[in-house]
Write a protein that holds these residues in place. Sequence first.
Motif, mmCIF file in Angstrom:
data_model
loop_
_atom_site.group_PDB
_atom_site.id
_atom_site.type_symbol
_atom_site.label_atom_id
_atom_site.label_comp_id
_atom_site.label_asym_id
_atom_site.label_seq_id
_atom_site.Cartn_x
_atom_site.Cartn_y
_atom_site.Cartn_z
ATOM 1 N N LYS A 144 -8.135 4.070 15.246
ATOM 2 C CA LYS A 144 -6.927 4.668 14.698
ATOM 3 C C LYS A 144 -6.053 3.592 14.052
ATOM 4 N N HIS A 145 -5.487 3.927 12.889
ATOM 5 C CA HIS A 145 -4.566 2.960 12.291
ATOM 6 C C HIS A 145 -3.192 3.080 12.958
ATOM 7 N N ASN A 202 1.114 5.521 2.645
ATOM 8 C CA ASN A 202 0.987 4.976 3.996
ATOM 9 C C ASN A 202 0.050 3.772 3.968
ATOM 10 N N ALA A 203 0.621 2.607 3.684
ATOM 11 C CA ALA A 203 -0.151 1.367 3.603
ATOM 12 C C ALA A 203 0.581 0.280 4.381
ATOM 13 N N ALA A 207 -9.613 -7.271 5.399
ATOM 14 C CA ALA A 207 -10.002 -6.169 4.528
ATOM 15 C C ALA A 207 -10.913 -5.182 5.240
ATOM 16 N N ASN A 208 -11.734 -5.682 6.161
ATOM 17 C CA ASN A 208 -12.653 -4.808 6.885
ATOM 18 C C ASN A 208 -12.034 -4.295 8.189
ATOM 19 N N ASN A 247 -8.565 0.927 7.276
ATOM 20 C CA ASN A 247 -8.006 2.284 7.345
ATOM 21 C C ASN A 247 -6.490 2.309 7.178
ATOM 22 N N TRP A 248 -5.878 1.141 6.937
ATOM 23 C CA TRP A 248 -4.437 1.098 6.638
ATOM 24 C C TRP A 248 -4.182 0.376 5.316
#
Length: 277
Positions: A73-74, A201-202, A246-247, A251-252
């Motif tokens: 989960k982010h 949402n980042a 990055a990996n 998800n965010w």
Amino acid sequence: MAPENKKVDLKKELTIFVTVRNRQWTVQRVANYYRCEHKANVVIIDSSESPVKEMDNPEILGKNVKYLHLPGKHYVEKLHDCLEQIDTKYSIVVCDDDFLCPTGLETAVNFLEENPDVVSVRGQNAGIWDSEAFVHKRGVIAYDVVEYMLEYLHPTPNDLTDLERTQRAWVFFDGSNVHSLMRTQTHIEIQKWHLNNHNLNAMSFYDKTFTFLLASYGKMMVLPVFWILRSQEVGAKSLITQKNAANDIKNWNPELKFSSDFLKFDTSPLEKVVGVD
């Protein structure tokens, strides 16, 4: 002077969320601090791939600390889901290498109880950088001064509109707003907005959009009390600066930058909050 603290039951009124991801060596240290120094409810939310095995030990957790392993989960997802499960009136989120001051929390809860037009409260920050983590290769201790002058001595007037408050919050922007103490229902609504507007949402947008939304609800105050000790250490680098960022946090959206990417998206959901085009 800071407001005088009244007797407040932090166990009944407050939940502290401590977020962890991929730098788990901080977990036992932060659990020990909140177990020993705090009476509030503390929930450590770890979204790393594997759990910290030692965290099933009641002696490490104590009576007020809970450890949750929520892989995959982010940040916003895990906060929203956990906020929905608590029954305390107030809540706050901090990182795994930050340490909240108990007396500062008591002052903040009292202040929100006495000022219903104020939506969030925090105090003065102090920061410690070790010699290898800091750019000049020497240890540094830093603390707030300018913020006190801008936000406490000149608090937001009651007659400002939602738009004027959000504009002021961005002019005097401070990323520490995400570590404010606020009413849990307000907190839930802000996280829900981010879930419903996934394009905005980042990781690099979040502190700005969070501040914008928080200011739209009412006054944000900074009190002249010691609030939080923040650390920057070699072993606990920011997620976004790590080699596999990055990996590990894909998800965010870690590749997006506020300065270059934010205005490429449809910002109308944010504009609608305060009624502007």
